[in-house]
Write an enzyme that holds these catalytic residues in place. Sequence first.
Site, mmCIF file in Angstrom:
data_model
loop_
_atom_site.group_PDB
_atom_site.id
_atom_site.type_symbol
_atom_site.label_atom_id
_atom_site.label_comp_id
_atom_site.label_asym_id
_atom_site.label_seq_id
_atom_site.Cartn_x
_atom_site.Cartn_y
_atom_site.Cartn_z
ATOM 1 N N LYS A 90 11.306 -1.855 -4.082
ATOM 2 C CA LYS A 90 10.151 -2.484 -3.432
ATOM 3 C C LYS A 90 10.029 -3.971 -3.754
ATOM 4 C CE LYS A 90 8.368 1.289 -1.486
ATOM 5 N NZ LYS A 90 8.316 1.432 -0.010
ATOM 6 N N GLU A 112 -0.836 -2.042 0.617
ATOM 7 C CA GLU A 112 -1.097 -0.609 0.514
ATOM 8 C C GLU A 112 -0.035 -0.040 -0.411
ATOM 9 O OE1 GLU A 112 0.916 -1.874 2.693
ATOM 10 O OE2 GLU A 112 2.613 -0.529 2.414
ATOM 11 N N SER A 380 16.587 4.692 -5.270
ATOM 12 C CA SER A 380 15.634 3.643 -4.903
ATOM 13 C C SER A 380 14.658 3.275 -6.014
ATOM 14 C CB SER A 380 14.861 4.063 -3.654
ATOM 15 O OG SER A 380 14.209 5.303 -3.865
HETATM 16 C C1 PLP Z 1 11.151 4.659 -5.454
HETATM 17 C C2 PLP Z 1 10.746 4.766 -4.033
HETATM 18 N N1 PLP Z 1 11.657 5.143 -3.130
HETATM 19 C C3 PLP Z 1 11.336 5.273 -1.820
HETATM 20 C C4 PLP Z 1 10.059 5.040 -1.364
HETATM 21 C C5 PLP Z 1 9.766 5.259 0.079
HETATM 22 O O1 PLP Z 1 9.592 4.091 0.809
HETATM 23 P P1 PLP Z 1 10.685 3.565 1.809
HETATM 24 O O2 PLP Z 1 11.019 4.670 2.758
HETATM 25 O O3 PLP Z 1 10.037 2.419 2.480
HETATM 26 O O4 PLP Z 1 11.872 3.161 1.030
HETATM 27 C C6 PLP Z 1 9.079 4.636 -2.277
HETATM 28 C C7 PLP Z 1 7.698 4.356 -1.809
HETATM 29 O O5 PLP Z 1 6.759 4.261 -2.495
HETATM 30 C C8 PLP Z 1 9.441 4.497 -3.641
HETATM 31 O O6 PLP Z 1 8.528 4.134 -4.555
#
Ligand code: PLP
Lengths: 398, 264
Positions: A90, A112, A380
Site C-alpha cells: 500500500k 479509507e 502483498s
Molecule cells: C496486505 C494487503 N494485501 C491486499 C490488500 C487488498 O487490496 P488490493 O486488492 O488493492 O491489493 C490489502 C488491503 O487492505 C492488504 O492490506
Amino acid sequence: MYNYPDSTGHFGQFGGIYMAETLIPAVEELRDAYLHFRDDAEFKAEFANELKHYVGRPSPIYHAKNWSDRLGGAQIYLKREDLNHTGAHKINNAMGQALLAKRMGKKRVIAETGAGMHGVATATVAARYGMECVVYMGAEDIQRQAPNVYRMKLLGATVVPVESGSKTLKDACNEAIRDWVTNVESTFYIFGTAAGPHPYPMMVRDFQCVIGNEARVQMPEMIGRQPDAVIACVGGGSNAIGIFHPYIEIEGVRLIGVEAGGHGIASGSHAAPLTSNSKVGVLHGNRVYLMQDENGQIIETHSISAGLDYPGVGPEHCWLKDTGRAEYVAINDDEAMRAFHDLCRFEGIIPALESSHALAHAAKIAPTMRKDQVLLVNLSGRGDKDINTVARLSGITL
Amino acid sequence: MSRIDQTFAALGQRKALIPFITAGDPSPEMTVPLMHALVASGADILELGVPFSDPMADGPTIQRASERALIKGVSLRSVLNMVAEFRQQNTTTPVVLMGYGNPIEAMGWDVFAQRCDEVGVDGVLTVDFPPEESHDAFAHLQRYNIAPIFLLAPTTTESRIQQVAKLARGYVYYVSLKGVTGAGNLDLSAIADKIPQLRQHISLPIGVGFGIRDAETALAVAKLCDGVVVGSRIVQAIEDSTEANVIANVSALVSGLKQAVEQA
Ligand SMILES: Cc1ncc(COP(=O)(O)O)c(C=O)c1O
C-alpha cells in the site's frame, strides 16, 4: 498494444467517473495534475528516491523452497512486498499520491481503509510530509485490525470509526467520499486501491507497477526466465494489477487473481464479484462487476480478511477478465488460514490474511504442476496486524 | 408541455417549493399519504428519494431514512408503484425521482424509462451520474419525454454549466453548499454570486437545495432562485414523529415553509 484506460477513463465498458457533481471538478483537477506530473522528470526522480530510501525498494523475491518441496510440484517464489516500510504494498501508492498532493498544494489528506494497511501507509506519508491526516475505517474492521488503529494514531492520524451499513471497507469509502465533498478544495483523497473514479484506477496501477517492473527483471536474474504464472489476491485489485500489468504483454505468463471466497461461493457469503459472476453495476465512481441483489442494492460481503471484504473490484480487472488475459478464482477462509499457518511454520514468514489467499491458490495448483515450473506469488503484506484474528479463530485470547 | 414546465409556467414570478422525502420512510404505506399531504401543504413539485444501500452524497439523516426504507423491503420497483398510486388522485403535481444510478442500472434504463412513463414520473435525478456518463441512460428517458434533472455545484466550472445547459430539462438543481445533504454550512452570499453565472447559460428554472433547514433560510434562498428544495429537515421531522402524528407534523412544517417562500 495494450493501452487502457482510454482518455475518458474507460476500460471497455468499465471504469468512468460516476461521481456527484461537486466532486467532478476535483477529479478533473487530479487527472490533469497526474497526467502532468507522471511525465515530469523531477517528480519521477523524487518518487524513485523515496521508494528506494524510505520504502526500502526494490523488494526481494524469495524462493519458498521448503514449502514448495512439501507441496511436491511447482516452485513457489514470493515477491516480498511485506518487507516494505509499513509492511505492505500500500505504501507504493500512498507515497505516489502524497507527492502529488504536495505538488497540488493540498495540506490535508484523507483515506479509507479496510485492513488498516492503507490507512497506516497514508498516516505514514502524511507524517513524512507534514500533512493533516484523517482515516475512515469501518467499526467492524477497527475491531479486527486493532493493532493498525493504534499505529495510525501513533503516526498522528485521526481514525474515524464508520458505523453505517456493513461497517466495513465499502462504508469507509462512502464516508471518505462524504468528507471529500465537504472539504473538496483543501483535501486530497488518497484512495487505496485501483478502483474509484478516473484517474484513480490508472494512477494507483501506475504507482503499484513498480512491483511487476521489478519482478520482470528479478525473475530472469534468479531463474533465467519469467514465471509460468503470477498470482495475487484481489480486493480492489491494486497489488494484483501492480504485478500483473507489466506482464500483460509477456506471452506464456498466466495471470491469476484470487478473490475472497469467504464461506464458499455457493454460500453467498463471500467477497468475490468476479468469480461469482456478479452483474455489472456502478459504485464508488466506477462501473465494475459488483455484488448486488436483484434490485441493485449492494449486498454485504464476508471475508476473514478485512482488506478483501469489498463488493466490487477495480475496472481493469473486470476488463482483464472479459478479455481472458487474466483468470480469477476464489479461495475460502479456511484455505487461506491453512496457507497462513504453513508459511509461518515452513518458511518463517507471517503473511497478511489477504496475501494468504494468493498463497493458498498457489498451494492448490502447485502439486498439479511439474517441479521445474514456477509460480510467482505477490506476498502483498505481512500478517502482524492479523494475529488477533488468527488467535481468536484458534480459540486463543492474547 | 410537461407537468414540470406547466408548473413553473403557472407559478409565474412566484417561487416553487420542492420538498423531498425518501420513498418508504417511515413505512411503504405512509409514502402516498405523505405525498398528498405535502401537496395539500403547498408543495409545487415532489422529489421522491429512491433508497440505496450506499448513499454517498447524503448526510446521516437521509442515510437513516434510506436504511429504514430498505429494511422494509422498498425497491425501485415498489417506488414506481407508489407513484402510480399517487397518480390515481393527483395528475398535476410533478414527481421527480432522486437517487443513485445502480438500482436503475439493475432494472435497465429502457425498462425504467418505460415504467416512469406508465406511472407518471416527470423527472429523474441520479446523483452519481454526471453528464459525461449519462448519454446512453438519458437517451432512454428522452424517448418518453422524462426530464433528466442535473445537479450543479459551487465547484462547477463555466464549461460544465454549458454542457449541463444543453442536456437538462425541467429544472436545474443547484447544490447550495460543498457537502452532503443536511449539512449546516450554507452560504447565502455565495449562492447570490453563483446564480447569475448559472443564468448566463441556463434558461430553465433553477432550484436550490441542500442545507435549507428553516423558513427564514427558505425565504432568503427563494429570493435568489426559482425553487427551494427542502429534504433533510422534512426527513428529520418524519424520524421524530410517530405513525399517528407524522402527517400532521410534516404538514405543519411544509405549510410554514410555503408561507415563507410565498413572500419571496
Ligand atoms: C496486505 C494487503 N494485501 C491486499 C490488500 C487488498 O487490496 P488490493 O486488492 O488493492 O491489493 C490489502 C488491503 O487492505 C492488504 O492490506
